[in-house]
Design a protein around this motif. Sequence first.
Motif, PDB file in Angstrom:
ATOM      1  N   MET A 126       0.466  -1.199  -0.038  1.00 26.14           N
ATOM      2  CA  MET A 126      -0.065  -0.009  -0.011  1.00 26.14           C
ATOM      3  C   MET A 126       0.920   1.453  -0.301  1.00 26.14           C
ATOM      4  O   MET A 126       0.386   2.134  -0.553  1.00 26.14           O
ATOM      5  CB  MET A 126      -0.790   0.083   1.121  1.00 26.14           C
ATOM      6  CG  MET A 126      -1.414   1.463   0.948  1.00 26.14           C
ATOM      7  SD  MET A 126      -3.201   1.293   2.928  1.00 26.14           S
ATOM      8  CE  MET A 126      -3.288   3.255   2.726  1.00 26.14           C
ATOM      9  N   ALA A 127       1.688   1.459   0.823  1.00 26.71           N
ATOM     10  CA  ALA A 127       2.635   2.260   0.763  1.00 26.71           C
ATOM     11  C   ALA A 127       3.245   2.251  -0.368  1.00 26.71           C
ATOM     12  O   ALA A 127       3.740   3.775  -0.791  1.00 26.71           O
ATOM     13  CB  ALA A 127       4.290   2.464   2.015  1.00 26.71           C
ATOM     14  N   LEU A 128       3.773   1.380  -1.203  1.00 20.42           N
ATOM     15  CA  LEU A 128       4.621   1.563  -2.129  1.00 20.42           C
ATOM     16  C   LEU A 128       3.006   2.421  -3.310  1.00 20.42           C
ATOM     17  O   LEU A 128       3.894   2.823  -4.400  1.00 20.42           O
ATOM     18  CB  LEU A 128       4.671   0.335  -3.165  1.00 20.42           C
ATOM     19  CG  LEU A 128       5.552   0.174  -2.632  1.00 20.42           C
ATOM     20  CD1 LEU A 128       6.718  -1.051  -3.332  1.00 20.42           C
ATOM     21  CD2 LEU A 128       7.287   1.122  -2.219  1.00 20.42           C
ATOM     22  N   ASP A 129       2.104   1.931  -3.472  1.00 22.15           N
ATOM     23  CA  ASP A 129       1.401   2.464  -4.012  1.00 22.15           C
ATOM     24  C   ASP A 129       1.335   4.154  -4.141  1.00 22.15           C
ATOM     25  O   ASP A 129       0.569   5.240  -4.858  1.00 22.15           O
ATOM     26  CB  ASP A 129      -0.754   2.103  -3.588  1.00 22.15           C
ATOM     27  CG  ASP A 129      -0.454   0.284  -4.219  1.00 22.15           C
ATOM     28  OD1 ASP A 129      -0.331   0.140  -5.179  1.00 22.15           O
ATOM     29  OD2 ASP A 129      -1.712   0.196  -3.303  1.00 22.15           O
ATOM     30  N   ILE A 130       1.358   4.805  -2.869  1.00 22.04           N
ATOM     31  CA  ILE A 130       1.140   6.322  -2.251  1.00 22.04           C
ATOM     32  C   ILE A 130       2.438   6.701  -2.574  1.00 22.04           C
ATOM     33  O   ILE A 130       2.048   8.006  -3.852  1.00 22.04           O
ATOM     34  CB  ILE A 130       1.443   6.484  -0.881  1.00 22.04           C
ATOM     35  CG1 ILE A 130      -0.372   5.943  -0.740  1.00 22.04           C
ATOM     36  CG2 ILE A 130       1.001   7.278  -0.712  1.00 22.04           C
ATOM     37  CD1 ILE A 130      -1.221   6.479  -0.492  1.00 22.04           C
ATOM     38  N   VAL A 131       3.328   6.355  -3.007  1.00 19.43           N
ATOM     39  CA  VAL A 131       4.416   7.103  -3.490  1.00 19.43           C
ATOM     40  C   VAL A 131       4.723   6.557  -5.296  1.00 19.43           C
ATOM     41  O   VAL A 131       5.116   7.629  -5.637  1.00 19.43           O
ATOM     42  CB  VAL A 131       5.998   5.977  -3.266  1.00 19.43           C
ATOM     43  CG1 VAL A 131       7.006   6.510  -3.589  1.00 19.43           C
ATOM     44  CG2 VAL A 131       6.551   5.302  -1.664  1.00 19.43           C
ATOM     45  N   ALA A 132       3.763   5.611  -5.560  1.00 20.05           N
ATOM     46  CA  ALA A 132       4.041   5.484  -6.629  1.00 20.05           C
ATOM     47  C   ALA A 132       3.256   6.807  -7.588  1.00 20.05           C
ATOM     48  O   ALA A 132       3.913   7.328  -8.967  1.00 20.05           O
ATOM     49  CB  ALA A 132       3.312   4.055  -7.802  1.00 20.05           C
TER      50      ALA A 132
END
Length: 222
Positions: free
Chosen positions: A124-130
Amino acid sequence: MTAATLLTAPRHPAAVLWDMDGTLVDTEPYWLRAESDLVHAAGGVWTPEDGLQLVGSGLERSALILQSRGVELSVEEVIATLTDRVREQIADAVPWRPGSRELLRELKDAGIPTALVTMSRRHMALDIVAALGFDGFDVVVAGDDVQNAKPHPEPYLTAASQLGVAIEQCIALEDSEPGVASAVAAGATVFALPLHIPLPPSPAYLLRDQVPTLADLTAVLA
């Protein structure tokens, strides 16, 4: 560069360490909706006040509380279900907190390292980063990367270690009591940025009502 220039040059933090939910993005309403759907489907009751009690907590603790309200899933199943439902909402709209992307861009332009330190799951954190649209973070430390959730200092100590900087030379940005406690215990200079739940004034952190600018950060260090 002259000695006078060195004395007047702004002092930058070694790194800026960001909380995610409530600080970088205002996802707390997304979590509340996911929690409410899960408890109501089990025949229980879940109010906005119940959801606010979980702000900043590790997902394992949240899962145990939801189980106590009648959710008949394992801890990992609760976490996976909540995370998936929040990710679905994020896919429709990322609720950036005002000023967060602007500060991140300032930090990147100034060459200041950054870390995202969240108790949400890594995917989920990587979704936000992307979704940022630019390379905003050098390091991501998520809830499934550490043994001890906030308010334990491990998440912030891990981020500083991965960046190769001293935590005492870092600034942390947090919105919740557990998150602020984690960053303070780790030894960072902490900007407390409450959003949904007020935080009391304290000499342990700097209380602000909005995301600071880089000038605000350097002014504190000066």
